[in-house]
Design a protein around this motif. Sequence first.
Motif, PDB file in Angstrom:
ATOM      1  N   LYS A 163     130.996   0.404 122.259  1.00  0.00           N
ATOM      2  CA  LYS A 163     130.199  -0.744 122.700  1.00  0.00           C
ATOM      3  C   LYS A 163     130.978  -1.601 123.692  1.00  0.00           C
ATOM      4  CE  LYS A 163     127.622  -4.751 121.014  1.00  0.00           C
ATOM      5  NZ  LYS A 163     127.322  -5.603 119.837  1.00  0.00           N
TER       6      LYS A 163
ATOM      7  N   GLU B 272     129.757  -2.349 127.535  1.00  0.00           N
ATOM      8  CA  GLU B 272     129.528  -3.719 127.994  1.00  0.00           C
ATOM      9  C   GLU B 272     130.494  -4.109 129.109  1.00  0.00           C
ATOM     10  OE1 GLU B 272     129.747  -6.095 124.475  1.00  0.00           O
ATOM     11  OE2 GLU B 272     127.668  -5.660 123.880  1.00  0.00           O
TER      12      GLU B 272
ATOM     13  N   ASN C 148     129.028  -3.344 132.248  1.00  0.00           N
ATOM     14  CA  ASN C 148     127.713  -3.989 132.430  1.00  0.00           C
ATOM     15  C   ASN C 148     126.562  -3.041 132.095  1.00  0.00           C
ATOM     16  OD1 ASN C 148     128.841  -6.453 133.396  1.00  0.00           O
ATOM     17  ND2 ASN C 148     129.133  -5.496 135.399  1.00  0.00           N
TER      18      ASN C 148
ATOM     19  N   GLU D 157     124.348  -0.823 128.778  1.00  0.00           N
ATOM     20  CA  GLU D 157     123.770  -1.074 127.461  1.00  0.00           C
ATOM     21  C   GLU D 157     123.679   0.245 126.689  1.00  0.00           C
ATOM     22  OE1 GLU D 157     119.600  -2.211 127.512  1.00  0.00           O
ATOM     23  OE2 GLU D 157     119.490  -1.709 129.646  1.00  0.00           O
TER      24      GLU D 157
END
Length: 463
Positions: A435, A439, A442, A444
């Motif tokens: 994760k 992130e 940038n 998801e």
Amino acid sequence: MRREKMKINILKFRKISWRITFTYAVVFSAVVILLNFLVLYGVRFYLRQQAITQVDSIGKNIEGKILGVGDEQKDIYDEELVNDSVINSDINIKIADSSGKILNHSKNFDPQVSIKANPNNVMVVENEEKHLIVKNFVISDNGKIIGYVQVAKNMNREYSFLKLLFMVLLVADAIGMITSVITGFSISQKILKPIKEITNTAKRITATDLNVKINVGEVDDELSNLAKTFNEMIERLKISFEKQNQFVSDASHELRTPLSVINGYINLIDRWGKNDKEVLQESIVAIKNEVKYMTELVERLLFLARGDSGVIKLQKEVVNLNQLVEEIVKEGKLVAPNRNWSYNLKGRIDIFADGRLIKQMLRAIIDNSIKFTQEGGTINISVEKHLDKVKIVVKDNGIGIPREEIGKIFDRFYRVDKVRSKTTGGSGLGLSIVKWIVEAHNGEILVESELGKGTEVSVLLPM
């Protein structure tokens, strides 16, 4: 000592409340003084204009009587000509013949102004003792000068009134300035009350007590918004500290178990393993496994710690995802040859990213698929362009994740099945690292899973 007092006074004046009070008092006083000046000037102008009008009216009236403009004509020597026009002691009248010789006059005061000076124009005579309005009238008949009339008005009474008005306004100014200081200080204290509450609240906040809150109030203004923002900041800090404490607690717990195992095997070697090769070998293998687990755990903890502190900087470059996926699949086949591997790449796809971290992310996702997909199961990887992003999908037909657990799988040290995860070597940090990497780019990440049917992990990254 005097310097210390001066320093204290300067520091007090630096307070916002005193600065607001001073500014309010200065502005208020300046406005009041300006208004008072305008009042004085206006009253003075009005009184002077009234005096000029009065002088002009008396002069023209006398001129009319001398020339016989009206019902009666009076002789230039007639005392009634002067007495009828002298309303009070503030008015002085002189009448002269064509040569300027005074023939008739009142006895109130002497303006000491030549009766022939500046004819038909108003003159203002002011000195320390006199404040006069004087006008000389030329009396002529058919172009022939037959005499002169001088009307003077003493303005001392009006100027005394102006002085009295000035003193009254001065006292009013003083009272207004004192009132403005008191009012300004009171208003500043009221305005700055939320800031004081924020300051006092901030002083009470500690890492162990983040439950204090500022009373926002019902008024929706800048200070209430500041208080709301401060409360939200405290809440974020509280959540952050709770996560940090949980993180430290979980890390300690994760390290305690392998350390206990290592310590147990060391005691076993100390008692019986020195002469028993089987016990010695078993202990060495177990200690190696626990050290390996601890090493991987510490490395992941350090990665997350560096990521949280901003130490890790992305080394972005153009990465060929086709080649990267092929390498990952090849490694997967070597690690888990008893799984059915497949991948689907739709044309050459390049991405501007940190290739090392993207590879680490894919490895972590596929590592989970290998662990929780039975032998003979299927693991598929697909990469395709999705609008202005790249979509990477890893799908398996493993044991799946309960629906209520999907939202928690990215939490640090969280395991869906702690017993099963421990036996497969999981620390509960792999997906947290995934994760963070997503992130940091940038992107998801989405997870869809059904218990007993498999899991699909989708990663969207900007190109």
